[in-house]
Design a protein around this motif. Structure first.
Motif, mmCIF file in Angstrom:
data_model
loop_
_atom_site.group_PDB
_atom_site.id
_atom_site.type_symbol
_atom_site.label_atom_id
_atom_site.label_comp_id
_atom_site.label_asym_id
_atom_site.label_seq_id
_atom_site.Cartn_x
_atom_site.Cartn_y
_atom_site.Cartn_z
ATOM 1 N N ARG A 147 0.729 -1.324 -0.091
ATOM 2 C CA ARG A 147 -0.021 -0.093 0.093
ATOM 3 C C ARG A 147 0.674 1.270 -0.106
ATOM 4 N NH1 ARG A 147 -2.135 -0.661 4.542
ATOM 5 N NH2 ARG A 147 -0.805 0.707 5.801
ATOM 6 N N SER A 148 2.020 1.110 0.799
ATOM 7 C CA SER A 148 2.706 2.545 0.968
ATOM 8 C C SER A 148 3.600 2.860 0.030
ATOM 9 C CB SER A 148 3.147 2.509 2.557
ATOM 10 O OG SER A 148 2.196 2.189 3.494
ATOM 11 N N VAL A 149 4.566 1.819 -0.555
ATOM 12 C CA VAL A 149 5.472 2.085 -1.446
ATOM 13 C C VAL A 149 4.942 2.801 -2.420
ATOM 14 C CG1 VAL A 149 7.307 1.253 -2.994
ATOM 15 C CG2 VAL A 149 7.043 0.223 -0.583
ATOM 16 N N GLU A 237 9.091 4.266 4.782
ATOM 17 C CA GLU A 237 8.632 4.723 5.868
ATOM 18 C C GLU A 237 9.180 6.231 6.624
ATOM 19 O OE1 GLU A 237 8.847 0.309 7.987
ATOM 20 O OE2 GLU A 237 10.735 1.565 8.006
ATOM 21 N N ILE A 238 10.248 6.547 6.205
ATOM 22 C CA ILE A 238 10.642 7.923 6.365
ATOM 23 C C ILE A 238 9.815 9.157 5.596
ATOM 24 C CG2 ILE A 238 12.651 9.571 6.067
ATOM 25 C CD1 ILE A 238 13.152 7.458 8.400
ATOM 26 N N ILE A 242 7.774 12.166 7.252
ATOM 27 C CA ILE A 242 7.766 13.401 6.845
ATOM 28 C C ILE A 242 6.649 14.075 6.575
ATOM 29 C CG2 ILE A 242 9.081 14.653 4.887
ATOM 30 C CD1 ILE A 242 11.314 12.941 5.043
ATOM 31 N N SER A 243 5.754 13.219 5.991
ATOM 32 C CA SER A 243 4.513 13.805 5.770
ATOM 33 C C SER A 243 3.714 13.998 6.849
ATOM 34 C CB SER A 243 3.843 12.622 4.814
ATOM 35 O OG SER A 243 3.195 11.435 5.764
ATOM 36 N N ARG A 244 4.048 13.555 8.041
ATOM 37 C CA ARG A 244 3.602 14.001 9.269
ATOM 38 C C ARG A 244 4.113 14.832 9.988
ATOM 39 N NH1 ARG A 244 3.027 7.410 11.125
ATOM 40 N NH2 ARG A 244 1.437 6.993 9.717
ATOM 41 N N GLY A 245 5.193 15.736 9.336
ATOM 42 C CA GLY A 245 5.872 16.524 10.085
ATOM 43 C C GLY A 245 7.103 16.190 10.602
#
Length: 264
Positions: A147-149, A237-238, A242-245
């Motif tokens: 999902r995330s990649v 993951e990183i 980063i998208s969360r600040g």
């Protein structure tokens, strides 16, 4: 948390004697303590809503204590004390105290770190020891990768065919020096092979000389098809953090590593 830490110290018969060390988001609180016998130890307190006081992070330290070989240098679990107060659950973990300093006060390395060759040997041996430890705990899931990649990198997700045990959070604030040792196994479990090596390399990117030393010392882990797949997972993951600040300083070097992976 400070009141609960005092209660835990009293319950375990220790006296707090060090400065407070807060974990991510204030979820944990640790302090150096002294036992009744006069020995130094470390008391770490976790808290969570009662309904969430279980699972991987809650049980990580105790399961690692039972599963990991004695040869791996790390703080030893001495005692655990659990209780609830209203809607909150608490777990106090008393561990042995290592006198070596941690390599960095922050997970991201921001300045050169001088470590002897014996430390790098210990790192390679430690990663191999962790990877060979049998476990059914899960640190990274294929469904998350799938999902995330694509979401954060625009690349096809790797299908991982080799999973090994990993520390799960092998950054510089979880490593001791100049004698190698590692702490904080709360998130350990199965992850793509070479995951820990790539995590350490990624958290080294702001100091290119150290990042290159990590790649050189852990070449067998990183410079392989399995290592490249693990790196894509770690970079994802990183980028999510980063998208969360968080970890914004890593934005540019992570994008450079991602571009290199695309070329490969």
């Amino acid at each position: 948390m400070t009141t609960a830490h005092r209660l835990a110290a009293a319950a375990l018969g220790v006296t707090a004697s060090g400065a407070a060390a807060w974990g991510w988001g204030g979820r944990t609180l640790g302090r150096r303590v002294t036992t009744a016998e006069g020995r130094a130890a470390w008391l770490r307190l976790l808290s969570a809503p009662v309904e969430r006081a279980s699972g991987k992070l809650w049980e990580g330290t105790t399961s690692a204590s039972q599963a990991l070989p004695e040869a791996l240098r790390r703080p030893r679990l001495l005692a655990v004390h659990d209780w609830t107060a209203g809607l909150l659950a608490y777990r106090a973990e008393l561990t042995s105290y290592l006198t070596d300093p941690i390599c960095s006060p922050d997970p991201i390395l921001r300045a050169p770190v001088e470590l002897p060759d014996t430390w790098w040997t210990g790192l390679r041996t430690g990663l191999a020891t962790i990877a060979s430890t049998p476990t059914d705990r899960i640190a990274v899931r294929q469904v998350w990768i799938d999902r995330s990649v694509p979401e954060f990198t625009g690349m096809e997700p790797p299908q991982i065919d080799h999973w090994t045990a990993a520390h799960g959070d092998l950054h510089w604030a979880n490593l001791f020096g100049p004698r190698f040792a590692v702490l904080d196994f709360e998130g350990w479990g199965l992850a793509p092979a070479s995951y820990d090596a790539v995590v350490l390399h990624t958290y080294s990117l702001l100091v290119p000389d150290v990042a290159e030393r990590v790649r050189s010392e852990l070449e067998d882990f990183i410079n392989s098809p399995q290592g490249r797949a693990a790196e894509l997972v770690v970079l994802t993951e990183i980028l999510q953090t980063i998208s969360r600040g968080d970890n914004r300083e890593l934005q540019v070097p992570v994008q450079r590593r991602l571009a290199a992976l695309r070329e490969q």
